[in-house]
Write an enzyme that holds these catalytic residues in place. Structure first.
Site, mmCIF file in Angstrom:
data_model
loop_
_atom_site.group_PDB
_atom_site.id
_atom_site.type_symbol
_atom_site.label_atom_id
_atom_site.label_comp_id
_atom_site.label_asym_id
_atom_site.label_seq_id
_atom_site.Cartn_x
_atom_site.Cartn_y
_atom_site.Cartn_z
ATOM 1 N N GLU A 264 -6.273 -7.487 -0.259
ATOM 2 C CA GLU A 264 -6.443 -7.317 1.198
ATOM 3 C C GLU A 264 -7.780 -6.638 1.475
ATOM 4 O OE1 GLU A 264 -2.960 -5.779 3.629
ATOM 5 O OE2 GLU A 264 -4.593 -4.590 4.491
ATOM 6 N N GLU B 277 0.823 -1.223 0.000
ATOM 7 C CA GLU B 277 0.000 0.000 0.000
ATOM 8 C C GLU B 277 0.847 1.260 0.000
ATOM 9 O OE1 GLU B 277 -2.755 -0.107 3.285
ATOM 10 O OE2 GLU B 277 -3.913 -1.742 2.413
HETATM 11 C C1 IDC Z 1 -2.326 -3.368 10.684
HETATM 12 C C2 IDC Z 1 -2.551 -4.446 11.719
HETATM 13 C C3 IDC Z 1 -2.167 -3.930 13.096
HETATM 14 C C4 IDC Z 1 -0.730 -3.433 13.040
HETATM 15 C C5 IDC Z 1 -0.561 -2.403 11.930
HETATM 16 C C6 IDC Z 1 0.900 -1.971 11.781
HETATM 17 O O1 IDC Z 1 -3.897 -4.868 11.672
HETATM 18 O O2 IDC Z 1 -2.313 -4.946 14.054
HETATM 19 O O3 IDC Z 1 -0.405 -2.863 14.273
HETATM 20 O O4 IDC Z 1 -0.989 -2.940 10.693
HETATM 21 O O5 IDC Z 1 1.009 -0.812 11.030
HETATM 22 C C7 IDC Z 1 -3.769 -2.024 5.967
HETATM 23 C C8 IDC Z 1 -2.429 -2.644 5.968
HETATM 24 C C9 IDC Z 1 -2.238 -3.595 7.115
HETATM 25 C C10 IDC Z 1 -2.874 -3.040 8.372
HETATM 26 C C11 IDC Z 1 -4.383 -2.959 8.144
HETATM 27 C C12 IDC Z 1 -5.160 -2.435 9.342
HETATM 28 O O6 IDC Z 1 -2.109 -3.265 4.744
HETATM 29 O O7 IDC Z 1 -0.870 -3.798 7.304
HETATM 30 O O8 IDC Z 1 -2.601 -3.929 9.429
HETATM 31 N N1 IDC Z 1 -4.640 -2.125 6.985
HETATM 32 O O9 IDC Z 1 -4.755 -1.139 9.666
HETATM 33 N N2 IDC Z 1 -4.310 -1.285 5.035
HETATM 34 C C13 IDC Z 1 -5.508 -0.852 5.443
HETATM 35 C C14 IDC Z 1 -5.746 -1.381 6.687
#
Ligand code: IDC
Length: 325
Positions: free
Chosen positions: A251, A163
């Site tokens: 995702e 992303e």
């Molecule tokens: C989030 C995880 C969270 C972690 C964080 C780290 O759910 O536990 O602490 O990342 O930065 C994304 C991302 C994905 C995110 C997720 C939710 O690809 O890595 O994971 N998210 O925020 N894009 C949109 C949402």
């Protein structure tokens, strides 16, 4: 004499039983046996016979944080529930756990998914590092290693930048990065699908559609979290499709964009309907029991294998309801 007969009979019976068990387990063809190598044709992902297919996947959380779910029993339990794809998320940012030491974990995940006949997405998880160019050299090395190792397999997909976000544009940053990484992968792997992230956390597929890459077998990532992303993002998907762009939802969850908060099943349902209409595949975030609503496993569940539907969280159970449809 009687004893010998009995022994012979028992041996024979055991042989029959053995044969029955092996044939029943090999009768259920694995996803990769059924579909073979995937490719991109127009806006669609198709199987080796050219028929449109819909990937249904689950993503690991960051493998630095939840490596314990990378095991045969875990992946197999998701396969049983109707999942055909595993995504292995390797955060590219050192502050988010990146280490070259994790390459072995990625490889372990690929080996397990392969032995189970599942598709596997090798995800270079750009997030807080924002611009994929920031660690481009490292990405090139990583994907060389992966493509050299797995270029000959049918079940591999590469996701080269999860992303991109922040002050990053398609034309200035992502497109040039993608061209370099794709060229490198194609040195060793001529065919497998490469998924390219789009600007604004993989939402701007409409922008990518204005100047798509010239390579073959490329899909573009659209990510959504249904409680936050609704009609506005669905519109971007529709625009991209109209322009002929092949999109994959590599995702998603029905939580909010933070990965936590209340779930929106009604928004999720609209998304699922739209994805079904286009036969767009989707990969759920994430295989872990963290206390956040996007975790697919209940936080009270300590198991890392033999996962049953009853072990899934609320989002997990809702999403699992779509896997066999
Ligand atoms: C989030 C995880 C969270 C972690 C964080 C780290 O759910 O536990 O602490 O990342 O930065 C994304 C991302 C994905 C995110 C997720 C939710 O690809 O890595 O994971 N998210 O925020 N894009 C949109 C949402």
């Amino acid at each position: 004499m009687r004893k010998k007969l009995l022994l012979a009979f028992t041996v024979l019976a055991l042989c029959f039983l053995g044969a029955a068990v092996t044939s029943s387990s090999s009768r259920a063809a694995t996803p990769v046996k059924k579909w073979g190598r995937l490719s991109v044709r127009g806006t669609d992902i198709v199987n080796s016979k050219g028929k449109k297919v819909q990937l249904k996947g689950v993503s690991t959380h960051g493998i630095a944080w939840f490596p314990q779910y990378i095991n045969t029993s875990c992946f197999k339990s998701f396969r049983k529930m109707g999942v055909n794809t595993i995504r292995l998320a390797l955060y590219s940012n050192p502050a988010d756990g990146f280490s070259t030491k994790l390459y072995g974990k990625v490889e372990e995940g690929v080996r397990i998914a392969t032995s189970l006949g599942m598709y596997v997405i090798i995800d270079w998880h750009v997030l807080n590092d924002q611009n994929p160019k920031k660690y481009q050299k490292r990405a090139l090395k990583f994907f060389s290693r992966m493509a050299k190792k797995y270029g000959g397999q049918k079940n591999i997909l590469y996701e080269i930048c999860n992303e991109p976000n922040g002050n990053v544009t398609w034309d200035k940053d992502i497109r040039p990065y993608a061209n370099k990484v794709i060229k490198r992968i194609r040195k060793y792997d001529k065919k497998n699908i490469i998924i390219v992230g789009t600007p604004t956390w993989s939402q701007d597929v409409d922008i990518a559609a204005k100047s798509p890459l010239k390579h073959k077998n490329i899909a573009y990532a659209l990510h959504f979290y249904a409680a936050t992303h609704k009609e506005f993002l669905q519109q971007k998907l529709k625009t991209a499709r109209k322009a002929g762009l092949p999109v994959l939802v590599s995702e998603f969850n029905i939580s909010d964009a933070s990965g936590n908060g209340a779930l929106s099943k009604s928004s999720g349902k609209k998304w699922m309907k739209l994805l079904k209409k286009y036969k767009i595949g989707y990969v759920a975030w994430s295989i872990c029991n963290k206390a956040e609503s996007s975790a697919l496993i209940k936080s009270s569940c300590q198991k890392t294998g033999n996962i049953k539907k009853s072990n899934l969280s609320k989002s997990g159970r809702w999403i699992a309801g779509w896997w066999k449809k």
